[in-house]
Design an enzyme around this catalytic site. Sequence first.
Site, mmCIF file in Angstrom:
data_model
loop_
_atom_site.group_PDB
_atom_site.id
_atom_site.type_symbol
_atom_site.label_atom_id
_atom_site.label_comp_id
_atom_site.label_asym_id
_atom_site.label_seq_id
_atom_site.Cartn_x
_atom_site.Cartn_y
_atom_site.Cartn_z
ATOM 1 N N LYS A 69 5.209 -4.520 -5.768
ATOM 2 C CA LYS A 69 6.668 -4.477 -5.889
ATOM 3 C C LYS A 69 7.356 -4.551 -4.529
ATOM 4 O O LYS A 69 8.420 -5.135 -4.398
ATOM 5 C CB LYS A 69 7.046 -3.182 -6.615
ATOM 6 C CG LYS A 69 8.523 -2.986 -6.857
ATOM 7 C CD LYS A 69 9.016 -3.884 -7.968
ATOM 8 C CE LYS A 69 10.505 -3.770 -8.199
ATOM 9 N NZ LYS A 69 11.027 -4.988 -8.836
ATOM 10 N N CYS B 1 0.835 -1.192 0.000
ATOM 11 C CA CYS B 1 0.000 0.000 0.000
ATOM 12 C C CYS B 1 0.872 1.246 0.000
ATOM 13 O O CYS B 1 1.849 1.344 0.738
ATOM 14 C CB CYS B 1 -0.951 0.085 1.189
ATOM 15 S SG CYS B 1 -2.127 -1.253 1.245
HETATM 16 O O1 M6R Z 1 12.542 -5.765 -2.552
HETATM 17 P P1 M6R Z 1 13.021 -7.153 -2.313
HETATM 18 O O2 M6R Z 1 14.210 -7.533 -3.123
HETATM 19 O O3 M6R Z 1 13.264 -7.440 -0.846
HETATM 20 O O4 M6R Z 1 11.826 -8.080 -2.742
HETATM 21 C C1 M6R Z 1 11.842 -9.457 -2.482
HETATM 22 C C2 M6R Z 1 10.793 -10.169 -3.282
HETATM 23 O O5 M6R Z 1 9.520 -9.700 -2.933
HETATM 24 C C3 M6R Z 1 11.012 -9.988 -4.788
HETATM 25 O O6 M6R Z 1 12.259 -10.469 -5.191
HETATM 26 C C4 M6R Z 1 9.918 -10.701 -5.580
HETATM 27 O O7 M6R Z 1 10.024 -12.091 -5.410
HETATM 28 C C5 M6R Z 1 10.011 -10.280 -7.043
HETATM 29 N N1 M6R Z 1 8.719 -9.913 -7.518
HETATM 30 C C6 M6R Z 1 10.623 -11.327 -7.910
HETATM 31 O O8 M6R Z 1 10.608 -11.000 -9.252
#
Ligand code: M6R
Length: 567
Positions: A562, A2
Site C-alpha cells: 500500500k 516494510c
Molecule cells: O500513497 P500514494 O497515493 O502516494 O500512492 C501512490 C501509488 O503507489 C498508488 O496510487 C498506487 O498506484 C495504488 N495502488 C493505485 O491503486
Amino acid sequence: MCGIFGYIGSDNNAADKVFKGLIDIEYRGYDSWGVSYFQGNSFKTVKKTGFLPSIFNFPSSSISIGHTRWATHGGVTEINAHPHLSCDNKLVLVHNGIVENYRELKKELTNHKIKSETDSEIIIHLIEDQLQDKNLKDAVSEVFNKLEGLNAIVISDGKEIVVCKKGSPLVLGKTENGYVVASDPNAILPLTKKLIFLEDGDLFSLDAGLDPEFKEIDWQYTKADLDKFPHFMLKEIYEQPQVLYNQIQSLDAAREIAEEIKAAFGTYFVGCGSASYTCLLAEYAFSKISKKHINFSIGSEFDYKEDFLTNKSLLIAVSQSGETIDVVEPVAHAKKRGVKIVALTNTLGSTLYRMADIKHLLNAGPEKAVASTKAVIAMVANILLYAYSLAGKLDLGIKVIEDSAREIENIIKRQDEIKKLADKIYNVQHIFVLGRGISYPVALEATLKIKETSYIHAEGFASGELKHGCLALVDKGTPVIVFLPNDETKAAVLANAMEVKARGAFVIGVGFENNPVFDFFFEVKDVGASSVLPHIVFAQFLGYFLAIKLGLNPDKPRNLAKSVTVK
Ligand code: M6R
C-alpha cells in the site's frame, strides 16, 4: 515499504504488542512477517511467509521487535523474512529500505555465516563486528554511516533497542511503562499519543535515559474494520459518496490553494500511480475550468525536471499515504530551492504532511485496500474544487461534486450490471480503455484498477492515439472500454469507437448516452466536469468484480504494497 514495530519496557507482553502493531502496518508489505522477543537470556524468533494470522500467542517478554516484509533482495522465504540475527544470536534487526552498497559491504564479512539473500542481514553482521570495541549505539552509528541508500533500522541486544533512519519513516512513542517504535504513527496511537518523528540522521537508544522531548499530539487512532463487507476495497468504494460530501464541508483549503496557484510562477502537481493520474487530470481541469496552465509530473521523474524551479514555484504533492518516496524525495529537493510545498494527503503526520507549508487533508478515512479508491476520488474532487475556486465558480464546483456523489450512490445500486460485464470478460488477455481530454487520465486510472486487482493486462490510451500503432493489438472480441462524457470530446471518441469496432473489438461504452457502436453500455448521468468521478467508480467496480470472479484477493494483490517507501 516494510512495516516495523518494536517495544521495550516493563510490560511483559512485548511480543503481543508488537504483533498487534504489525497488523496495523501490514499494508506496508505482506510477503512474510516475523517477531523476535527476548526471553530468559536470549531472543526467540518466529518467522512465516504469507499474511499475518489474526491471532498468535506469544510467551511473556519485555523486549520485542517485528516486521512485515515487501521483498526487494531475495525471494519470499522464511529465511529472508525479518528479524535477522547475528552469528551469536545475541542481536536482532529489522530493516526497511535498500542498502545500495550491500555487495561491497558483504565482502568485509569473511568470518560470518550469512543465512539469507537479503541486503538487511549484512547490517547486523557488520554491527556484530563493531561491538568488539564499542557499545551498541556507537556500533550502530558506525555501520549506519557506511550504508548507502534510504534506510531505517531497529536493533536490539536484549537490553536496549537502538533505532535510526535516513529517508524511510520511523516514529517513537513513550508509553506509561516503556517505549515503542513503528513505521507509522497510527500504529502507535492505541498505546500512546506522546510521539517523536525521527528526522534523517537521528539515532536513539530506547532506554530509561531517553532524553528527547516527546510531543503530546491530539490525533485519534483510526481503526479500519470490514464491518459487513467481504473486502476493504468494496467497503471503500461504498464510502465514496460520503467522502465527496466531506470534501465540500469546508472549502477554506481549496480557496487558499487556489490563491497560491494564482500567485505562483509555475505550479507543479506531482504524484505516483493513481495519484499521478489525478495530477494529469489537474492539467485538463485547470485548462478547462480556470483557463490556467499547470504542470504535471510523475514523482519519480520530477527530479529530472527541477532545474528551473525557483522560490516563486509551487509544488502540490498528491499522495494518499504521504510516504511515497518517489514524491518525498523530489519534494525535499524542491524545498531546498525555496519552492512552496502543498501536501494533498490522506495521512495526518505523514512525511509529506510534515514537510509541507500548506497541509490539505483528504479526510477520506483510512484506506486499507492496495487499490486506491476513495482517496483517488477525494483527490480528484479537491483538484476540481481548486480549479473552480480559481475560476471564481466555487458554487458550481460544489454543485457538480454533489451531483457526482448522488450518481455514485446510483452506481452502487446498479453494481450488478458491472458484475455481469466482469463475468463476461474475465478470461480475456487484454483490455483497452479509451478516453479523450479529461477522460484520458480516467482511462489510465481504469486500467490500473483492472491490472492491480485482476492481473489482466490493460492499457489506457488517449483515444486518438490508438491508431498510431496499438490498434494492431485489437483483435476479434478484444474488450475496449470507451468513456463518453457529454463534453467536447464525444464526436471524436465515438469515431474512435467505430474504428475499434471495425476491427472486431467488443466495445463497452460508459457514459451519458448509448450508441449503436456499443456492444455493452453502462449509463452514467452527465454531471458536468465531475462526470470523471462516477466514471472512475465504474472502473473500480469492474476491477473488484474481475478479481472476485478470478478468485483473487482484491485487497492484497500479489507483489504490491500500500505504501511505497523504497525507490
Ligand atoms: O500513497 P500514494 O497515493 O502516494 O500512492 C501512490 C501509488 O503507489 C498508488 O496510487 C498506487 O498506484 C495504488 N495502488 C493505485 O491503486
